[in-house]
Design a protein around this motif. Structure first.
Motif, PDB file in Angstrom:
ATOM      1  N   VAL A  61       0.841  -1.207   0.000  1.00 25.94           N
ATOM      2  CA  VAL A  61       0.000   0.000   0.000  1.00 25.94           C
ATOM      3  C   VAL A  61       0.871   1.250   0.000  1.00 25.94           C
ATOM      4  O   VAL A  61       0.627   2.194  -0.755  1.00 25.94           O
ATOM      5  N   LYS A  62       1.914   1.257   0.839  1.00 25.70           N
ATOM      6  CA  LYS A  62       2.800   2.422   0.894  1.00 25.70           C
ATOM      7  C   LYS A  62       3.503   2.652  -0.433  1.00 25.70           C
ATOM      8  O   LYS A  62       3.635   3.791  -0.889  1.00 25.70           O
ATOM      9  N   ALA A  64       2.448   1.713  -3.441  1.00 25.20           N
ATOM     10  CA  ALA A  64       1.450   2.181  -4.413  1.00 25.20           C
ATOM     11  C   ALA A  64       1.146   3.659  -4.211  1.00 25.20           C
ATOM     12  O   ALA A  64       1.068   4.425  -5.175  1.00 25.20           O
ATOM     13  N   ALA A  65       0.967   4.072  -2.971  1.00 25.07           N
ATOM     14  CA  ALA A  65       0.689   5.485  -2.696  1.00 25.07           C
ATOM     15  C   ALA A  65       1.869   6.358  -3.118  1.00 25.07           C
ATOM     16  O   ALA A  65       1.692   7.413  -3.731  1.00 25.07           O
ATOM     17  N   GLN A  68       1.974   6.812  -6.794  1.00 25.25           N
ATOM     18  CA  GLN A  68       0.893   7.671  -7.279  1.00 25.25           C
ATOM     19  C   GLN A  68       1.061   9.112  -6.811  1.00 25.25           C
ATOM     20  O   GLN A  68       0.301   9.985  -7.206  1.00 25.25           O
ATOM     21  N   VAL A  70       0.624  10.271  -3.725  1.00 25.85           N
ATOM     22  CA  VAL A  70      -0.376  10.638  -2.727  1.00 25.85           C
ATOM     23  C   VAL A  70      -0.004   9.992  -1.400  1.00 25.85           C
ATOM     24  O   VAL A  70       0.848   9.110  -1.347  1.00 25.85           O
ATOM     25  N   THR A  71      -0.658  10.429  -0.338  1.00 28.29           N
ATOM     26  CA  THR A  71      -0.444   9.785   0.946  1.00 28.29           C
ATOM     27  C   THR A  71      -1.277   8.516   1.013  1.00 28.29           C
ATOM     28  O   THR A  71      -2.244   8.344   0.256  1.00 28.29           O
ATOM     29  N   VAL A  72      -0.904   7.636   1.925  1.00 28.39           N
ATOM     30  CA  VAL A  72      -1.678   6.408   2.127  1.00 28.39           C
ATOM     31  C   VAL A  72      -3.107   6.777   2.521  1.00 28.39           C
ATOM     32  O   VAL A  72      -4.069   6.194   2.016  1.00 28.39           O
ATOM     33  N   GLU A  74      -4.859   9.445   1.775  1.00 29.08           N
ATOM     34  CA  GLU A  74      -5.608   9.931   0.612  1.00 29.08           C
ATOM     35  C   GLU A  74      -6.031   8.772  -0.294  1.00 29.08           C
ATOM     36  O   GLU A  74      -7.161   8.730  -0.770  1.00 29.08           O
ATOM     37  N   MET A  75      -5.118   7.829  -0.498  1.00 29.26           N
ATOM     38  CA  MET A  75      -5.431   6.707  -1.361  1.00 29.26           C
ATOM     39  C   MET A  75      -6.528   5.827  -0.754  1.00 29.26           C
ATOM     40  O   MET A  75      -7.470   5.434  -1.451  1.00 29.26           O
ATOM     41  N   ILE A  76      -6.451   5.552   0.545  1.00 28.71           N
ATOM     42  CA  ILE A  76      -7.459   4.722   1.205  1.00 28.71           C
ATOM     43  C   ILE A  76      -8.810   5.430   1.224  1.00 28.71           C
ATOM     44  O   ILE A  76      -9.852   4.799   1.000  1.00 28.71           O
ATOM     45  N   GLU A  78      -9.954   7.502  -1.009  1.00 28.89           N
ATOM     46  CA  GLU A  78     -10.499   7.390  -2.363  1.00 28.89           C
ATOM     47  C   GLU A  78     -11.058   5.985  -2.611  1.00 28.89           C
ATOM     48  O   GLU A  78     -12.142   5.835  -3.184  1.00 28.89           O
TER      49      GLU A  78
END
Length: 91
Positions: A61-62, A64-65, A68, A70-72, A74-76, A78
């Motif tokens: 997850v980290k 991927a964020a 991209q 973005v912060t973790v 922000e991604m979660i 979304e």
């Protein structure tokens, strides 16, 4: 007081994705100090959600964020908004 002065340096930033992820796993990683990017938190987020995940999932997850830009959080957010839209069938 002893008169000793303690100084704090800038928060270290990881030069690579792998080093950045490993910092959260308690692994000591040599990084160059750079000032952290300031990102204001949105005031509308007032509830905290805590989940347990494996260290491997956390790392994925980290990464991927990071990729991209973005912060973790922000991604979660979304992902949750997409899966549970306001007024949707799953709400």
């Amino acid at each position: 007081m002893s008169g000793k002065r303690v100084t704090f340096g800038a928060k270290p930033a990881a030069p690579t994705v792998d080093a950045w992820v490993q910092q959260g796993n308690g692994v000591e990683v040599a990084v160059q100090a750079t000032p952290p990017a300031s990102a204001a938190k949105a005031e509308i987020y007032t509830a905290r959600l805590t989940i347990d995940v494996t260290p491997e999932l956390r790392g994925r997850v980290k990464v991927a964020a990071f990729r991209q830009g973005v912060t973790v959080a922000e991604m979660i957010r979304e992902l949750l908004e997409t899966r549970f839209p306001e007024g949707g069938a799953d709400a």
